[in-house]
Design an enzyme around this catalytic site. Structure first.
Site, PDB file in Angstrom:
ATOM      1  N   ARG A  27     -37.898 -30.499 -40.983  1.00 39.65           N
ATOM      2  CA  ARG A  27     -36.783 -31.280 -41.394  1.00 39.65           C
ATOM      3  C   ARG A  27     -37.049 -32.240 -42.529  1.00 39.65           C
ATOM      4  O   ARG A  27     -36.211 -32.826 -43.397  1.00 39.65           O
ATOM      5  CB  ARG A  27     -36.272 -32.274 -40.151  1.00 39.65           C
ATOM      6  CG  ARG A  27     -35.771 -31.483 -39.078  1.00 39.65           C
ATOM      7  CD  ARG A  27     -35.530 -32.263 -38.136  1.00 39.65           C
ATOM      8  NE  ARG A  27     -34.379 -33.070 -37.860  1.00 39.65           N
ATOM      9  CZ  ARG A  27     -33.198 -32.749 -37.750  1.00 39.65           C
ATOM     10  NH1 ARG A  27     -32.649 -31.809 -37.264  1.00 39.65           N
ATOM     11  NH2 ARG A  27     -32.236 -33.669 -37.816  1.00 39.65           N
ATOM     12  N   TRP A  75     -38.177 -39.659 -42.884  1.00 42.39           N
ATOM     13  CA  TRP A  75     -37.989 -39.452 -44.300  1.00 42.39           C
ATOM     14  C   TRP A  75     -37.481 -40.515 -45.132  1.00 42.39           C
ATOM     15  O   TRP A  75     -36.269 -41.103 -44.728  1.00 42.39           O
ATOM     16  CB  TRP A  75     -37.077 -38.243 -44.511  1.00 42.39           C
ATOM     17  CG  TRP A  75     -37.037 -37.679 -45.806  1.00 42.39           C
ATOM     18  CD1 TRP A  75     -37.912 -36.624 -46.327  1.00 42.39           C
ATOM     19  CD2 TRP A  75     -35.990 -37.822 -46.743  1.00 42.39           C
ATOM     20  NE1 TRP A  75     -37.392 -36.337 -47.526  1.00 42.39           N
ATOM     21  CE2 TRP A  75     -36.499 -36.887 -47.927  1.00 42.39           C
ATOM     22  CE3 TRP A  75     -35.118 -38.747 -47.070  1.00 42.39           C
ATOM     23  CZ2 TRP A  75     -35.744 -36.970 -49.159  1.00 42.39           C
ATOM     24  CZ3 TRP A  75     -34.175 -38.760 -48.207  1.00 42.39           C
ATOM     25  CH2 TRP A  75     -34.542 -37.826 -49.164  1.00 42.39           C
ATOM     26  N   ASN A  99     -32.632 -41.923 -36.348  1.00 44.38           N
ATOM     27  CA  ASN A  99     -32.285 -40.911 -37.485  1.00 44.38           C
ATOM     28  C   ASN A  99     -30.927 -41.304 -38.025  1.00 44.38           C
ATOM     29  O   ASN A  99     -29.950 -41.172 -37.485  1.00 44.38           O
ATOM     30  CB  ASN A  99     -32.424 -39.347 -36.901  1.00 44.38           C
ATOM     31  CG  ASN A  99     -32.008 -38.674 -38.071  1.00 44.38           C
ATOM     32  OD1 ASN A  99     -31.781 -38.816 -39.201  1.00 44.38           O
ATOM     33  ND2 ASN A  99     -31.522 -37.396 -37.697  1.00 44.38           N
ATOM     34  N   GLY A 100     -30.796 -41.594 -39.460  1.00 46.39           N
ATOM     35  CA  GLY A 100     -29.417 -41.897 -39.967  1.00 46.39           C
ATOM     36  C   GLY A 100     -29.617 -43.228 -40.863  1.00 46.39           C
ATOM     37  O   GLY A 100     -30.518 -43.329 -41.216  1.00 46.39           O
ATOM     38  N   LYS A 471     -34.239 -21.545 -55.954  1.00 47.62           N
ATOM     39  CA  LYS A 471     -35.588 -21.038 -55.178  1.00 47.62           C
ATOM     40  C   LYS A 471     -37.071 -21.379 -55.943  1.00 47.62           C
ATOM     41  O   LYS A 471     -37.795 -21.891 -55.407  1.00 47.62           O
ATOM     42  CB  LYS A 471     -35.375 -19.649 -54.770  1.00 47.62           C
ATOM     43  CG  LYS A 471     -34.343 -19.265 -53.756  1.00 47.62           C
ATOM     44  CD  LYS A 471     -35.154 -19.881 -52.405  1.00 47.62           C
ATOM     45  CE  LYS A 471     -34.159 -20.597 -51.454  1.00 47.62           C
ATOM     46  NZ  LYS A 471     -33.194 -21.410 -51.767  1.00 47.62           N
ATOM     47  N   GLU A 474     -37.727 -25.209 -56.441  1.00 46.00           N
ATOM     48  CA  GLU A 474     -38.081 -26.034 -55.133  1.00 46.00           C
ATOM     49  C   GLU A 474     -39.187 -25.932 -54.417  1.00 46.00           C
ATOM     50  O   GLU A 474     -39.776 -26.638 -53.951  1.00 46.00           O
ATOM     51  CB  GLU A 474     -36.743 -26.120 -54.203  1.00 46.00           C
ATOM     52  CG  GLU A 474     -36.547 -24.747 -53.601  1.00 46.00           C
ATOM     53  CD  GLU A 474     -35.115 -24.895 -52.558  1.00 46.00           C
ATOM     54  OE1 GLU A 474     -34.902 -25.697 -52.112  1.00 46.00           O
ATOM     55  OE2 GLU A 474     -34.656 -23.596 -52.147  1.00 46.00           O
TER      56      GLU A 474
HETATM   57  C1  F6R Z   1     -32.170 -25.003 -50.991  1.00 49.15           C
HETATM   58  C2  F6R Z   1     -31.497 -25.518 -49.649  1.00 49.15           C
HETATM   59  C3  F6R Z   1     -30.548 -26.601 -49.924  1.00 49.15           C
HETATM   60  C4  F6R Z   1     -29.440 -26.649 -48.753  1.00 49.15           C
HETATM   61  C5  F6R Z   1     -28.632 -27.733 -49.023  1.00 49.15           C
HETATM   62  C6  F6R Z   1     -27.236 -27.581 -47.844  1.00 49.15           C
HETATM   63  O1  F6R Z   1     -32.903 -24.005 -50.563  1.00 49.15           O
HETATM   64  O2  F6R Z   1     -31.922 -25.347 -48.518  1.00 49.15           O
HETATM   65  O3  F6R Z   1     -30.044 -26.631 -51.228  1.00 49.15           O
HETATM   66  O4  F6R Z   1     -28.610 -25.193 -48.934  1.00 49.15           O
HETATM   67  O5  F6R Z   1     -29.193 -28.934 -48.520  1.00 49.15           O
HETATM   68  O6  F6R Z   1     -27.628 -27.467 -46.690  1.00 49.15           O
HETATM   69  P1  F6R Z   1     -26.948 -27.046 -45.493  1.00 49.15           P
HETATM   70  O7  F6R Z   1     -26.508 -25.807 -45.977  1.00 49.15           O
HETATM   71  O8  F6R Z   1     -27.502 -27.337 -44.307  1.00 49.15           O
HETATM   72  O9  F6R Z   1     -25.682 -28.092 -45.637  1.00 49.15           O
END
Ligand code: F6R
Length: 591
Positions: A27, A75, A99-100, A471, A474
């Site tokens: 996470r 985080w 968390n939040g 991709k 990142e």
């Molecule tokens: C890139 C990646 C992010 C997610 C974005 C949305 O590899 O994983 O850009 O696509 O944070 O996340 P979700 O789909 O969980 O809303």
């Protein structure tokens, strides 16, 4: 983004807590900590860096006897990633993990400081802890129920009270599940953290307060006990482990044929199961990151095939902008996790505006899955690597089917049967591409020392370029930009110099000549050209990879694995932490 685990049972909690934290590493986090307790004392150990650093610190301490504890990966949001800011936080009789984000933390803190409370950290969590302690009257349920009324924002809390031998929890707009075991019970940000111990869980709704002892789980709403359904997770221990793969990212890419089959199966034999959006005059596609890029492919397909006006917008903008619509409009939200804060806010805004929503989601228990007016589930299973791969592919596939259904309903597509027949073979085409993974490994080896790269394409090919570029940057940390091929010469072409890798995606017959000319433009400025196409007749350049030619609906699906594998192998050659790239979190539950 932040992970929580809690244990109450007959064993010492350390193993379960550390195990859980490791499963939540994906996470994203930059510090971690545990609090364990017995009748006499609470012991808190925290560390910056990896869970292994926390483990080392724990190994150097004499642990108290205990059968109750909470743990956290943080985080950083409020305050830097140091041990003081790491969770758990303790204020007098109360210890919490969170968390939040508590949005009114500054206001509450000022009030509490005036009352004489001394804060050690810069966190909103310590403020929430002080609020709970302030209300504490010996009755935890009453206390939590009152305290959360003071808090604005999002939270999942694991809570220990000095004079109680039970574990308490509550959540709002942040994920938290309750695990039900044999003579032990758990809390966790998601089931992956505790699947080794149990597959039985309870989903908490906003502001439900839970009390866990080793034998019992009691849930309360507004102080009153309520009944909750115990669900069984379909996740397996294998899902939560890498198996023979070095990284979850590669494991998840290699799973794509299976999860695609699983997702398509529901629809290709019976398209009545697919949402029909052909009645809508306008579509807003709203999401973040890769999910937004999947939406950009969706927009191209819906406009081209079903003649429906579409716009795409990132959720962080959509949630605050003035929404102008005068036609029958549908908002499509895309989210793997279903917990992305901006996408949730965009969905709620759409509801406030009186618009219909359709969500494309992977996590079935998530907030978006529960709140959207309609939901289509992709069947990716758990996605652990921070960078999305298989879920993105399935989001794209879902748009292929949504567009096909709409085009057929509007009488614009006469070849539904043939197209659905093609869909049956998609997993096998995909396997063929994945079997070529060494080709992309070599690309990764070739470009791993570059500082900069570009992806170019037009129309739907450009939408795919955005994902290819994301991709690469990142996971490999190589700067990369995606450009509409025709736009490059309006400025950015000045960055093209000797040897710069330029990846060109060329699948759309209508504009392939145009993209090819743009390729030649950059090649004549010494760029190194890597072409990914469905057309063997495209001129040979430095590198060319040709996938099977499919119908427009499904073509993008075959382009996805090369993009992901190039990112993966480049990062691998650079020796990076692929599953947990720096600064990133899997589920972005804050703004
Ligand atoms: C890139 C990646 C992010 C997610 C974005 C949305 O590899 O994983 O850009 O696509 O944070 O996340 P979700 O789909 O969980 O809303």
């Amino acid at each position: 983004m932040c992970g929580i685990v809690g244990y109450v049972g007959e064993q010492h909690p350390k193993e379960c807590l550390i195990d859980g934290l490791k499963k939540l590493e994906y996470r994203g986090y930059d510090s971690s900590g545990i609090a364990i307790k017995n009748k006499d004392t609470i012991q808190i150990i925290k560390s910056t860096g990896k869970i292994s650093d926390l483990e080392e610190k724990i190994a150097n301490e004499k642990l108290i006897k205990s059968n109750l504890g909470i743990a956290h990966t943080r985080w950083a949001t409020h305050g830097e990633a140091n041990e003081t800011n790491a969770h758990p936080h303790k204020v007098n009789r109360v210890t919490i993990v969170h968390n939040g984000i508590i949005e009114n933390a500054t206001e509450l803190k000022n009030k509490l400081v005036n009352e004489g409370i001394v804060f050690r950290s810069e966190t909103d969590t310590e403020v929430a802890c002080a609020v709970i302690d302030n209300y504490y009257n010996g009755n935890p349920i009453e206390t939590i129920t009152k305290a959360i009324k003071e808090l604005k924002g999002s939270y999942a809390f694991g809570i220990l009270f000095e004079d109680q031998d039970k574990l308490y929890a509550v959540r709002k707009d942040s994920p938290l599940i309750i695990g039900i075991g044999e003579k032990e019970n758990y809390i966790a940000s998601d089931i992956a953290a505790i699947i080794k111990y149990t597959d039985k869980y309870i989903l908490l709704e906003d502001d439900e307060v839970v009390e866990l002892s080793k034998d019992e789980v009691k849930v309360f709403k507004d102080g009153q006990p309520i009944e909750k359904e115990v669900k069984t997770s379909t996740m397996t221990i294998e899902d939560a482990n890498k198996g023979n793969y070095k990284h979850f990212m590669l494991k998840e890419i290699m799973e794509e044929p299976i999860v695609l089959q699983r997702t398509l199966n529901k629809y290709i034999h019976d398209m009545d199961q697919m949402a029909d959006i052909s009645d809508y005059e306008e579509i807003h596609i709203v999401a973040c990151g890769s999910a937004l890029y999947a939406g950009m492919i969706g927009k191209c397909l819906l406009e081209d095939k079903a003649n429906i006006k579409c716009m795409t917008e990132c959720a962080s903008e959509y949630r605050y902008k003035k929404i102008i619509y005068d036609r029958k409009t549908l908002v499509i939200l895309i989210s793997q996790s279903g917990e992305t804060a901006d996408t949730i806010a965009a969905m709620r805004k759409a509801h406030e505006e009186g618009m219909d929503t359709l969500a494309i989601v992977n996590v079935k228990t998530s907030t978006i899955a529960r709140e959207a007016k309609k939901t289509l589930f992709i069947e990716a299973g758990p996605e652990i690597a921070v960078a999305t791969t298989k879920a993105y592919l399935l989001q794209v596939a879902m748009f292929s089917l949504i567009a096909l259904k709409a085009a057929v309903s509007k009488g614009l597509e006469k070849n539904e049967k043939e197209i659905l027949e093609e869909a049956k073979h998609l997993p096998e085409y995909l396997r063929k591409v994945l079997n070529d993974k060494e080709i992309f490994e070599n690309v990764g080896k070739e470009i791993h020392e570059e500082h900069s790269a570009f992806f170019i394409g037009r129309g739907i090919d450009y939408a795919m370029c955005e994902e290819g570029s994301l991709k690469l940057k990142e996971v490999s940390y190589i700067h990369c930009d995606a450009y509409q091929a025709g736009e490059l010469k309006h400025g950015t072409i000045s960055l093209i110099e000797d040897g710069v890798p330029v990846f060109a995606i060329i699948t759309d017959d209508r504009i392939k000549d145009k993209t090819e000319s743009n390729v030649i433009e950059v090649e004549s400025r010494q760029a190194r050209i890597f072409i990914i196409t469905n057309d063997p007749s495209i001129m040979n350049h430095h590198f060319k990879y040709v996938v099977e030619k499919l119908s427009d609906y499904f073509q993008p699906i075959l382009i996805v694995p090369p993009l992901q594998l190039i990112g993966y192998y480049t990062a691998l050659t650079r020796g990076l932490d692929i599953d947990k790239p720096r600064n990133l979190a899997k589920s972005v539950t804050v703004e």
